[in-house]
Design a protein around this motif. Sequence first.
Motif, short mmCIF file in Angstrom:
data_model
loop_
_atom_site.label_atom_id
_atom_site.label_comp_id
_atom_site.label_asym_id
_atom_site.label_seq_id
_atom_site.Cartn_x
_atom_site.Cartn_y
_atom_site.Cartn_z
N GLN A 132 0.85 -1.18 0.00
CA GLN A 132 0.00 0.00 0.00
C GLN A 132 0.89 1.23 0.00
OE1 GLN A 132 -3.61 -0.23 2.27
NE2 GLN A 132 -3.35 1.84 3.03
N ARG A 138 -5.16 10.67 -0.69
CA ARG A 138 -6.13 9.69 -1.17
C ARG A 138 -6.91 9.05 -0.03
NH1 ARG A 138 -5.42 7.40 -6.31
NH2 ARG A 138 -7.16 6.05 -5.76
N ASP A 192 -1.36 11.44 -9.64
CA ASP A 192 -2.34 10.44 -9.22
C ASP A 192 -3.74 11.02 -9.22
OD1 ASP A 192 -3.22 7.92 -7.75
OD2 ASP A 192 -3.65 9.43 -6.22
N VAL A 196 -6.91 9.99 -11.91
CA VAL A 196 -8.20 9.46 -11.47
C VAL A 196 -9.33 10.43 -11.79
CG1 VAL A 196 -9.54 8.66 -9.49
CG2 VAL A 196 -7.12 8.11 -9.64
N GLY A 282 -5.24 -3.23 -2.07
CA GLY A 282 -6.19 -2.33 -2.69
C GLY A 282 -5.60 -1.69 -3.93
N PRO A 283 -6.28 -0.73 -4.53
CA PRO A 283 -5.80 -0.11 -5.77
C PRO A 283 -4.60 0.82 -5.61
CG PRO A 283 -7.81 0.96 -5.04
CD PRO A 283 -7.61 -0.22 -4.12
N ILE A 284 -4.32 1.27 -4.38
CA ILE A 284 -3.21 2.19 -4.17
C ILE A 284 -2.01 1.38 -3.69
CG2 ILE A 284 -2.54 4.42 -3.16
CD1 ILE A 284 -5.46 4.87 -2.42
N ASP A 285 -1.43 0.62 -4.61
CA ASP A 285 -0.39 -0.35 -4.26
C ASP A 285 0.89 -0.09 -5.05
OD1 ASP A 285 -1.18 -1.09 -6.78
OD2 ASP A 285 -1.65 -3.17 -6.27
N ARG A 288 0.46 0.69 -8.65
CA ARG A 288 0.06 2.08 -8.85
C ARG A 288 1.28 3.00 -8.76
NH1 ARG A 288 -3.45 5.21 -11.43
NH2 ARG A 288 -3.82 7.19 -10.38
#
Length: 313
Positions: A132, A138, A192, A196, A282-285, A288
């Motif tokens: 993470q 975020r 970032d 998004v 999760g998506p913030i890894d 990313r």
Amino acid sequence: MEHTVPYDPRPATGPEPVRVGLVGAGPWARTMHARMLGAGPETVLSAVWARRPEAARETAAPYGAAVAASFEELLDRCEAVAFAVPPSVQAELAVRAARAGRPMLLEKPLGPDLDAARQVADAVAEHGVVTQLVLTKRYHPVTREFLRRAGEFEVTGARSCYLHGAFRAGALATPWRLEQGALLDLGPHLLDLLDVAVGPIASVRGSGDPRLWSELTCEHTNGAVSQASLSGSVGLDRARTRVELYGPAGELTYDTAELDHEECWPVLRREFAAAVRSGTAGPIDAARGLHLQKLIAMAAGGALRTSRDTTWR
């Protein structure tokens, strides 16, 4: 010598807090990482390791954490690892932590350059560890509401900035930041958000001196164009982060001026612990993080100098 103690990655049963070891004992490690992890209840600070043992003891003491004599000992004393060190140090040690099967809370950027970041992401993927990123904003509810609304907003163009003067003096005026400038440090945050809020970034062009002021032009896959201004060397009383989206429906604005960043830490801690226990990132890894580092390299024309800063605590 690589760590060889077997590690069982299966989630623990029950509500036991995740035992996290902290690498680093500088100002950010003390004021954010240690304080956040030690506050619980989802995590406990189990150990601290830094190049300077006295700094590690100072950081560990308020939380009853152990002081590890080596990185290998830190790995033995924890289930997961948090990093608060310069990018070059993080990139080297994160690969070793991945090989040991430890989930990781990683700072941005992943590494000092794209090659180092790719090595971290590859090691994470190869060994299947949860990661993470500490992309602070975020984790704030206001940011998440803005991104939710942005998903329903047709964007024609956008303007944004992340500006402060912390590189002029003080705890953040570290050698790697002074050498690389705002693009490598502040760029991941702003790119970032644009990636998004506006849509996936297809290309980035950069101009200016990252140590003074960087101006980025992003072209997005949906045809929108955005601008990003970055500086850590201007005389502002407080940091300014702002994203303005423009489209047929008018304007949608995000501004951090009134945000209390203390609201980020419980969310970050809770989501990291949940990811570790579930075994699913999760998506913030790290993936990313690699994506953002590719955008930074594109903005710099692939010419970011590699900092080998070892002045960490």
